[in-house]
Scaffold this motif. Structure first.
Motif, PDB file in Angstrom:
ATOM      1  N   TYR A   1      12.086  18.591  -6.537  1.00 45.22           N
ATOM      2  CA  TYR A   1      12.156  17.503  -7.443  1.00 45.22           C
ATOM      3  C   TYR A   1      11.754  16.178  -6.457  1.00 45.22           C
ATOM      4  O   TYR A   1      10.800  15.477  -6.470  1.00 45.22           O
ATOM      5  CB  TYR A   1      13.588  17.132  -8.134  1.00 45.22           C
ATOM      6  N   ALA A   2      12.183  16.285  -5.164  1.00 40.07           N
ATOM      7  CA  ALA A   2      11.915  15.410  -4.335  1.00 40.07           C
ATOM      8  C   ALA A   2      10.617  15.502  -3.772  1.00 40.07           C
ATOM      9  O   ALA A   2       9.796  14.275  -3.635  1.00 40.07           O
ATOM     10  CB  ALA A   2      12.937  15.276  -2.923  1.00 40.07           C
ATOM     11  N   ALA A   3       9.949  16.777  -3.679  1.00 42.08           N
ATOM     12  CA  ALA A   3       8.733  17.037  -3.345  1.00 42.08           C
ATOM     13  C   ALA A   3       7.735  16.545  -4.300  1.00 42.08           C
ATOM     14  O   ALA A   3       6.448  15.844  -3.960  1.00 42.08           O
ATOM     15  CB  ALA A   3       8.431  18.384  -2.921  1.00 42.08           C
ATOM     16  N   LEU A   4       8.038  16.441  -5.479  1.00 42.54           N
ATOM     17  CA  LEU A   4       6.993  15.859  -6.507  1.00 42.54           C
ATOM     18  C   LEU A   4       7.043  14.413  -6.572  1.00 42.54           C
ATOM     19  O   LEU A   4       5.850  13.957  -6.480  1.00 42.54           O
ATOM     20  CB  LEU A   4       7.535  16.397  -7.886  1.00 42.54           C
ATOM     21  N   TRP A   5       8.056  13.739  -6.179  1.00 36.67           N
ATOM     22  CA  TRP A   5       8.101  12.411  -6.293  1.00 36.67           C
ATOM     23  C   TRP A   5       7.363  11.976  -5.123  1.00 36.67           C
ATOM     24  O   TRP A   5       6.697  10.752  -4.965  1.00 36.67           O
ATOM     25  CB  TRP A   5       9.476  11.849  -6.586  1.00 36.67           C
ATOM     26  N   ILE A   6       7.695  12.565  -4.038  1.00 37.65           N
ATOM     27  CA  ILE A   6       7.050  12.092  -2.700  1.00 37.65           C
ATOM     28  C   ILE A   6       5.429  12.391  -2.613  1.00 37.65           C
ATOM     29  O   ILE A   6       4.856  11.772  -2.303  1.00 37.65           O
ATOM     30  CB  ILE A   6       7.691  13.000  -1.380  1.00 37.65           C
ATOM     31  N   GLY A   7       5.075  13.465  -3.410  1.00 36.52           N
ATOM     32  CA  GLY A   7       3.856  13.886  -3.527  1.00 36.52           C
ATOM     33  C   GLY A   7       3.037  12.642  -4.410  1.00 36.52           C
ATOM     34  O   GLY A   7       1.966  12.369  -4.094  1.00 36.52           O
ATOM     35  N   LEU A   8       3.715  12.335  -5.257  1.00 37.55           N
ATOM     36  CA  LEU A   8       3.165  11.508  -6.170  1.00 37.55           C
ATOM     37  C   LEU A   8       2.944  10.054  -5.632  1.00 37.55           C
ATOM     38  O   LEU A   8       1.749   9.354  -5.607  1.00 37.55           O
ATOM     39  CB  LEU A   8       3.923  11.116  -7.578  1.00 37.55           C
ATOM     40  N   VAL A   9       3.817   9.597  -4.854  1.00 32.48           N
ATOM     41  CA  VAL A   9       3.901   8.383  -4.039  1.00 32.48           C
ATOM     42  C   VAL A   9       2.914   8.144  -2.917  1.00 32.48           C
ATOM     43  O   VAL A   9       2.221   7.391  -2.620  1.00 32.48           O
ATOM     44  CB  VAL A   9       5.214   7.958  -3.522  1.00 32.48           C
ATOM     45  N   VAL A  10       2.814   9.591  -2.293  1.00 33.87           N
ATOM     46  CA  VAL A  10       1.674   9.750  -1.137  1.00 33.87           C
ATOM     47  C   VAL A  10       0.302   9.501  -1.919  1.00 33.87           C
ATOM     48  O   VAL A  10      -0.712   8.897  -1.267  1.00 33.87           O
ATOM     49  CB  VAL A  10       2.021  11.023  -0.457  1.00 33.87           C
ATOM     50  N   ALA A  11       0.267  10.229  -2.879  1.00 31.20           N
ATOM     51  CA  ALA A  11      -1.177  10.380  -3.555  1.00 31.20           C
ATOM     52  C   ALA A  11      -1.453   8.874  -4.140  1.00 31.20           C
ATOM     53  O   ALA A  11      -2.603   8.555  -4.079  1.00 31.20           O
ATOM     54  CB  ALA A  11      -1.166  11.182  -4.885  1.00 31.20           C
ATOM     55  N   ARG A  12      -0.719   8.262  -4.706  1.00 29.57           N
ATOM     56  CA  ARG A  12      -0.815   6.962  -5.055  1.00 29.57           C
ATOM     57  C   ARG A  12      -1.205   5.796  -4.074  1.00 29.57           C
ATOM     58  O   ARG A  12      -2.084   5.213  -4.060  1.00 29.57           O
ATOM     59  CB  ARG A  12       0.261   6.348  -5.873  1.00 29.57           C
ATOM     60  N   SER A  13      -0.371   6.129  -2.712  1.00 32.03           N
ATOM     61  CA  SER A  13      -0.552   5.302  -1.426  1.00 32.03           C
ATOM     62  C   SER A  13      -2.071   5.496  -1.098  1.00 32.03           C
ATOM     63  O   SER A  13      -2.747   4.543  -0.567  1.00 32.03           O
ATOM     64  CB  SER A  13       0.468   5.472  -0.657  1.00 32.03           C
ATOM     65  N   VAL A  14      -2.463   6.842  -1.049  1.00 31.33           N
ATOM     66  CA  VAL A  14      -3.789   7.043  -0.482  1.00 31.33           C
ATOM     67  C   VAL A  14      -4.820   6.717  -1.159  1.00 31.33           C
ATOM     68  O   VAL A  14      -5.725   5.923  -0.754  1.00 31.33           O
ATOM     69  CB  VAL A  14      -3.854   8.705  -0.374  1.00 31.33           C
ATOM     70  N   PHE A  15      -4.669   6.596  -2.474  1.00 29.44           N
ATOM     71  CA  PHE A  15      -5.641   6.220  -3.605  1.00 29.44           C
ATOM     72  C   PHE A  15      -5.644   4.617  -3.480  1.00 29.44           C
ATOM     73  O   PHE A  15      -6.785   3.975  -3.172  1.00 29.44           O
ATOM     74  CB  PHE A  15      -5.115   6.420  -5.137  1.00 29.44           C
ATOM     75  N   SER A  16      -4.644   3.986  -3.086  1.00 32.96           N
ATOM     76  CA  SER A  16      -4.658   2.365  -3.009  1.00 32.96           C
ATOM     77  C   SER A  16      -5.314   1.971  -1.679  1.00 32.96           C
ATOM     78  O   SER A  16      -6.048   0.938  -1.641  1.00 32.96           O
ATOM     79  CB  SER A  16      -3.135   1.823  -3.050  1.00 32.96           C
ATOM     80  N   ILE A  17      -5.039   2.808  -0.715  1.00 31.34           N
ATOM     81  CA  ILE A  17      -5.772   2.459   0.550  1.00 31.34           C
ATOM     82  C   ILE A  17      -6.970   2.794   0.578  1.00 31.34           C
ATOM     83  O   ILE A  17      -7.809   2.023   1.163  1.00 31.34           O
ATOM     84  CB  ILE A  17      -4.888   3.232   2.054  1.00 31.34           C
ATOM     85  N   GLY A  18      -7.466   3.920   0.055  1.00 29.79           N
ATOM     86  CA  GLY A  18      -8.918   4.063  -0.277  1.00 29.79           C
ATOM     87  C   GLY A  18      -9.660   3.217  -1.104  1.00 29.79           C
ATOM     88  O   GLY A  18     -10.729   2.740  -0.763  1.00 29.79           O
ATOM     89  N   ALA A  19      -9.038   2.574  -2.154  1.00 30.70           N
ATOM     90  CA  ALA A  19      -9.493   1.663  -3.166  1.00 30.70           C
ATOM     91  C   ALA A  19      -9.759   0.386  -2.180  1.00 30.70           C
ATOM     92  O   ALA A  19     -10.819  -0.416  -2.660  1.00 30.70           O
ATOM     93  CB  ALA A  19      -8.665   1.299  -4.364  1.00 30.70           C
ATOM     94  N   THR A  20      -9.099   0.094  -1.413  1.00 31.26           N
ATOM     95  CA  THR A  20      -9.310  -0.997  -0.165  1.00 31.26           C
ATOM     96  C   THR A  20     -10.162  -0.962   0.704  1.00 31.26           C
ATOM     97  O   THR A  20     -11.004  -1.854   1.007  1.00 31.26           O
ATOM     98  CB  THR A  20      -7.676  -1.520   0.242  1.00 31.26           C
ATOM     99  N   TYR A  21     -10.294   0.291   1.354  1.00 34.22           N
ATOM    100  CA  TYR A  21     -10.948   0.367   2.643  1.00 34.22           C
ATOM    101  C   TYR A  21     -12.164   1.384   2.670  1.00 34.22           C
ATOM    102  O   TYR A  21     -12.997   1.263   3.199  1.00 34.22           O
ATOM    103  CB  TYR A  21      -9.922   0.891   3.721  1.00 34.22           C
ATOM    104  N   TRP A  22     -11.845   2.577   1.976  1.00 37.75           N
ATOM    105  CA  TRP A  22     -12.635   3.792   1.920  1.00 37.75           C
ATOM    106  C   TRP A  22     -13.846   3.778   0.866  1.00 37.75           C
ATOM    107  O   TRP A  22     -15.045   3.949   1.131  1.00 37.75           O
ATOM    108  CB  TRP A  22     -12.162   4.945   1.928  1.00 37.75           C
TER     109      TRP A  22
END
Length: 168
Positions: free
Chosen positions: A97-118
């Motif tokens: 359960y924790a891995a799913l939520w952490i994975g979602l948050v990491v994916a959303r964060s990477v997307f947000s960083i990518g949308a800003t910089y990459w």
């Protein structure tokens, strides 16, 4: 606060709230189920400034909602709900359960960083080609991410409530 900072803050709040509420064995009670609603009531007015009623903005909002509901259902499938010998209904969530939520948050964060910089310009062109005004693009992206987070939290609560009511 920048759009990126807002997205990362929402991700952190959602992750901490969810893991605090669900990891381990916890009683299923009204307060626990209403906490995500309170988080939603706080987050949406602070971070969503424009609702899009048509076009690509509305499509992204709907996609965010749908993705959040789907994720919430997948996540709650990793939670065991049962009645204790004393009669109370509890849930147990662990590493998956924790891995799913952490994975979602990491994916959303990477997307947000990518949308800003990459890939900001590519994303901007995509939205512009689909009818978005340049000044609306950050709000469209933010809305999709916020709606996804809130839908995941609320779906998790709703599904947990339904599963708990089956144990009463």
């Amino acid at each position: 606060m920048s759009t990126l900072q807002s997205a990362l803050l929402i991700n952190l709040v959602v992750l901490i709230t969810t893991l605090y509420a669900d990891l381990g064995t916890k009683a299923v009670n009204r307060g626990r189920l209403l906490r995500p609603l309170i988080v939603a009531v706080i987050i949406v007015p602070v971070f969503v400034h424009t609702f899009f009623g048509s076009g690509i903005g509305l499509a992204i909002e709907i996609c965010g909602l749908a993705a959040g509901v789907l994720f919430g259902l997948i996540a709650v499938s990793q939670v065991q709900v049962f009645r204790e010998p004393e009669g109370g209904v509890v849930s147990r969530a662990g590493r998956s359960y924790a891995a799913l939520w952490i994975g979602l948050v990491v994916a959303r964060s990477v997307f947000s960083i990518g949308a800003t910089y990459w890939y900001e310009s590519e994303l901007g062109r995509f939205f512009f080609r689909h009818g978005a005004m340049p000044q609306d693009i950050p709000s469209i992206v933010a809305n999709g991410l916020v709606f996804m987070a809130i839908a995941a939290l609320l779906t998790r609560s709703g599904a947990l409530m339904v599963r708990a009511s089956g144990q009463r």
